[in-house]
Scaffold this motif. Structure first.
Motif, PDB file in Angstrom:
ATOM      1  N   GLY A  17       0.824  -1.199   0.000  1.00 17.26           N
ATOM      2  CA  GLY A  17       0.000   0.000   0.000  1.00 17.26           C
ATOM      3  C   GLY A  17       0.855   1.244   0.000  1.00 17.26           C
ATOM      4  N   ASP A  22       0.670  12.625   5.255  1.00 14.70           N
ATOM      5  CA  ASP A  22      -0.647  13.097   5.687  1.00 14.70           C
ATOM      6  C   ASP A  22      -0.541  14.474   6.330  1.00 14.70           C
ATOM      7  N   CYS A  37      -0.471   5.146   6.873  1.00 11.00           N
ATOM      8  CA  CYS A  37      -0.931   3.930   6.218  1.00 11.00           C
ATOM      9  C   CYS A  37       0.013   2.749   6.438  1.00 11.00           C
ATOM     10  N   VAL A 132      -3.196  -2.796   2.391  1.00 16.63           N
ATOM     11  CA  VAL A 132      -3.906  -1.668   3.002  1.00 16.63           C
ATOM     12  C   VAL A 132      -3.944  -0.474   2.048  1.00 16.63           C
ATOM     13  N   ILE A 134      -5.421   2.758   0.100  1.00 18.17           N
ATOM     14  CA  ILE A 134      -6.397   3.765   0.535  1.00 18.17           C
ATOM     15  C   ILE A 134      -7.268   4.239  -0.622  1.00 18.17           C
ATOM     16  N   GLY A 273      -4.865   6.005  11.279  1.00 17.23           N
ATOM     17  CA  GLY A 273      -4.112   4.757  11.218  1.00 17.23           C
ATOM     18  C   GLY A 273      -4.663   3.649  12.091  1.00 17.23           C
ATOM     19  N   ASP A 276      -5.423   0.710   9.843  1.00 16.22           N
ATOM     20  CA  ASP A 276      -4.182   0.080   9.376  1.00 16.22           C
ATOM     21  C   ASP A 276      -3.551  -0.752  10.489  1.00 16.22           C
TER      22      ASP A 276
END
Length: 333
Positions: A17, A22, A37, A132, A134, A273, A276
């Motif tokens: 991922g 962020d 993530c 994972v 997004i 998170g 995650d």
């Protein structure tokens, strides 16, 4: 094989991922920036697995981010950063504005190139893949199919990716997961939240209603049956502060439904998170015990730990996590 024997073997987990940069605005107006993530999933797994085990994040990042990300992960000796690459100079960057502890508005300002089968040549010997994504393009169905055709690993998929898409202005919005039946044969454990479950498409109605859909227990049960009939081993749905529910087939072949209470958090600091981290606990719990309910207990524990602070040092050593799980759920039967 006993759990003691398992713990003595070297294990390998690949995490697929993005590692987005962020920019976060909390619901009380605080602003900060950090990577997320895959970073959360990998570090949570590092706390659970032994020093002789290996976690391999597979992610494409921007050149400016590769050094800082690898520097952060350098303090975790069981994380191998060789799968984090920046040759295309493309990686995710997101803006997350929280409206409440579990509600946020998302915008994506930069986009990584997708993870393709060619990116997995060094990790096909992994014991588990934790995917994972997004956004819908990052880890595609063809990549999961390649894993299943060339590996015996357990595949955990977070449905956040295939149920989220982008507008031309970068807004991240829910999408109908209309092609889910093409994905399900290549997923062993499907993890989703209630909003993502509302994006699932059972193919029994041609109508899509306006606005977000929050599925009730009966609809979740119907969705779970649909997924299990198409090869998924377990469907795990997180329920925010109510813990999670998992559906799987028991030894008799019937669909079992188990609600797993949350691990209590005294004060929620940052929920970014948490999903995650839940995926990390889910993968570890199943890898170690082969039990979907225990896997969800570990998922709840890691998600709860993530919420207790804003940094990566929130994850407890495995022994402390085991004590936390024992205090919450009691001894395993």
């Amino acid at each position: 094989m006993t759990n003691d024997m398992k713990s003595q073997e070297s294990r390998k987990v690949a995490v697929l991922g993005p590692i987005p940069r962020d920019q976060i605005v909390t619901d009380d107006g605080e602003r900060f920036e950090k990577y997320g993530c895959v970073l959360y999933t990998a570090v949570a797994l590092a706390a659970l697995l032994d020093t002789g085990d290996t976690i391999v994040p597979i992610s494409h990042v921007r050149r400016e981010d590769e050094g800082p990300i690898k520097q952060i992960l350098a303090s975790f000796p069981n994380i191998d950063t060789s799968g984090i690459t920046s040759s295309a100079d493309r990686g995710d960057a997101t803006e997350l504005r929280y409206l409440g502890p579990n509600r946020r508005v998302e915008r994506q300002t930069s986009f990584m190139n997708p993870i393709l089968p060619a990116d997995l040549s060094e990790v096909l010997d992994a014991d588990a893949f934790v995917c994972v994504p997004i956004t819908d393009y990052e880890v595609g169905q063809a990549t999961l199919q390649h894993i299943k055709e060339h590996s015996s690993a357990t595949v955990v998929l977070d449905a956040h990716g295939p149920t989220t898409t982008l507008t031309r202005s970068g807004e991240r919005l829910p999408r109908v997961w209309a092609d889910q039946d093409v994905w399900l044969p290549y997923v062993d454990i499907l993890k989703m939240n209630l909003d993502e479950a509302g994006s699932a498409w059972l193919g029994e109605s041609p109508e899509v209603t306006a606005g977000p859909q929050r599925q009730d227990t009966g609809e979740l049960r119907e969705l779970a049956h649909h997924c299990l009939d198409r090869g998924v081993g377990a469907v795990c749905v997180t329920l925010d502060e109510r813990g999670c529910v998992t559906f799987y087939r028991d030894d008799s072949g019937r669909v079992a439904e188990e609600f797993i209470d949350p691990v209590p958090v005294e004060r929620v600091v940052d929920t970014t998170g948490a999903g995650d981290s839940f995926a990390a606990g889910l993968a570890y719990g199943y890898l170690e015990y082969g039990d979907y309910v225990v896997a969800c207990q570990y998922g709840n524990a890691m998600g709860a730990q993530r919420c207790t602070g804003a940094e990566l040092n929130v994850y407890l050593p495995r022994k402390e996590t085991e004590r936390q799980i024992l205090a919450t759920y009691g001894p395993r039967p």
